[in-house]
Write an enzyme that holds these catalytic residues in place. Structure first.
Site, mmCIF file in Angstrom:
data_model
loop_
_atom_site.group_PDB
_atom_site.id
_atom_site.type_symbol
_atom_site.label_atom_id
_atom_site.label_comp_id
_atom_site.label_asym_id
_atom_site.label_seq_id
_atom_site.Cartn_x
_atom_site.Cartn_y
_atom_site.Cartn_z
ATOM 1 N N THR A 121 0.173 0.773 -3.323
ATOM 2 C CA THR A 121 -0.308 1.481 -4.513
ATOM 3 C C THR A 121 0.511 1.137 -5.753
ATOM 4 O O THR A 121 1.706 0.814 -5.641
ATOM 5 C CB THR A 121 -0.208 3.005 -4.270
ATOM 6 O OG1 THR A 121 -0.442 3.694 -5.496
ATOM 7 C CG2 THR A 121 1.170 3.422 -3.774
ATOM 8 N N TYR A 145 4.463 10.313 -2.522
ATOM 9 C CA TYR A 145 3.413 9.374 -2.126
ATOM 10 C C TYR A 145 3.853 7.935 -2.403
ATOM 11 O O TYR A 145 3.842 7.077 -1.505
ATOM 12 C CB TYR A 145 2.113 9.698 -2.879
ATOM 13 C CG TYR A 145 1.063 8.627 -2.731
ATOM 14 C CD1 TYR A 145 0.534 8.325 -1.474
ATOM 15 C CD2 TYR A 145 0.606 7.907 -3.833
ATOM 16 C CE1 TYR A 145 -0.416 7.322 -1.328
ATOM 17 C CE2 TYR A 145 -0.340 6.913 -3.694
ATOM 18 C CZ TYR A 145 -0.852 6.618 -2.440
ATOM 19 O OH TYR A 145 -1.780 5.631 -2.293
#
Ligand code: UDP
Length: 328
Positions: A121, A145
């Protein structure tokens, strides 16, 4: 055979459909905690898909998959991906995104499978120091995350050095859109992403725009919206790259163009032909003002370039929302 973890989820299911349409045999492994059994049923119509429900947190679940199937490579989508939730409950993210991935890698090593494409990501970069963000940008995630994904990237580097396990890490920017025939699409519960949230708004249910006082051209956040089918193509190319003996590598997947929340909202109104109720709300915690990819490396090494526009993504997302509202 290709093992697809998280194949009942948004991105995993679009990759699975592409594989089925090119005649590949696939095994989907998914806990169905966030993925949908309905999506698996739809996929089964388009080719030879074996579905195994299980949880990567249980080593024996995933060992069983390798024991019973001749797996050549793995495309690992299964993960939690909500930034705000990861800040409130980091344990959930480290346990699921890191520990569970270690189990998967453990099984890969045991069964001699040495190729993996991993969903990473743009959140691994943290607050951007410059725009567009290339792969050399420093890595300082600002939430659990992003940290969980970066940890796996580092683990993959070490596993290559020690065990020769080859990985391609694809660092997604903002993924948008759906299958062109509306067979599958984005389906999160609850939904937190911009485009589906705009499309679902009507009547009393207003679209909540988080912040209009950012230092951007119209005050709203700039993001790089990459079409799901373009994104899937990058996975196909990443797998080919590994199958051709490519070394461990990592790539940003974005369009290299930014759009503001207001621009996306206007585009949604244009595509749907309706006025969408909107409410300006305070900023959402943890949102950087601008995130735009530099995607040149993926072009140079994988030969990948996105082809679809933001409008294409909104059109397919809108068609899918209409289909899902009355069919699923
Ligand atoms: N956003 C918004 N309202 C929503 C969802 C998102 O204004 O209901 C904004 C959000 O603040 C961010 C952008 O849209 O600036 C993209 O958010 P999204 O959650 O889709 O992706 P992210 O960039 O967080 O990965």
């Amino acid at each position: 055979m290709i093992l697809i973890t998280g194949g009942a989820g948004y991105i995993g299911s679009h990759f699975a459909l592409k594989m089925l349409e090119t005649g590949e045999d696939i095994v989907i492994f998914d806990s169905l905690e966030l993925g949908h059994s309905e999506i698996i049923e739809i996929l089964k119509k388009y080719g030879n898909v074996k579905f195994i429900q299980g949880n990567l947190k249980n080593l024996e679940d995933i060992r069983g998959v390798f024991l019973m199937n001749k797996i050549d490579s793995v495309v690992h989508f299964a993960a939690y991906s909500q930034v705000a939730e990861s800040v409130k409950n980091p344990q959930k993210y480290y346990y699921n995104n890191v520990y569970a991935t270690l189990n998967l890698l453990n099984a890969m090593l045991e069964f001699g499978v040495n190729k993996i494409v991993f969903s990473s990501t743009s959140a691994i970069y943290g607050e951007p120091e410059y725009i567009p963000i290339d792969e050399k940008h420093s890595q300082n995630p600002i939430n659990a995350y992003g940290n969980s994904k970066l940890m796996v990237e580092r683990i993959l580097d070490d596993y290559d050095k020690a065990y020769g396990l080859k990985s391609v890490r694809l660092r997604y920017f903002n993924v948008a859109g759906a299958d062109l025939k509306s067979r599958i699409g984005e389906w999160h519960e609850p939904e937190t992403h911009l485009i589906p949230n705009i499309l679902k708004s009507s009547g009393e249910k207003t679209f909540k725009m988080f912040g209009d006082d950012y230092d951007t051209k119209d005050g709203t956040c700039v993001r790089d919206y990459i079409n799901i089918l373009d994104l899937v193509d990058a996975h196909v190319k990443a797998l080919e790259y590994l199958n051709n003996g490519g070394d461990t590598n990592y790539f940003n997947l974005g369009t290299s163009e930014g759009n503001t929340v207001k621009e996306v909202f206007n585009s949604c109104e244009e595509v749907t032909g309706r006025e969408i109720p909107i409410e300006i709300c305070p900023r959402r915690a943890g949102d950087p003002a601008k995130l735009v990819a530099d995607n040149k490396k993926a072009w140079q090494i994988l030969g990948w370039k996105p082809e679809k526009s933001l409008k294409d993504s909104i059109q397919s997302a809108s068609d899918w929302e209409i289909y899902r509202a009355s069919n699923l």
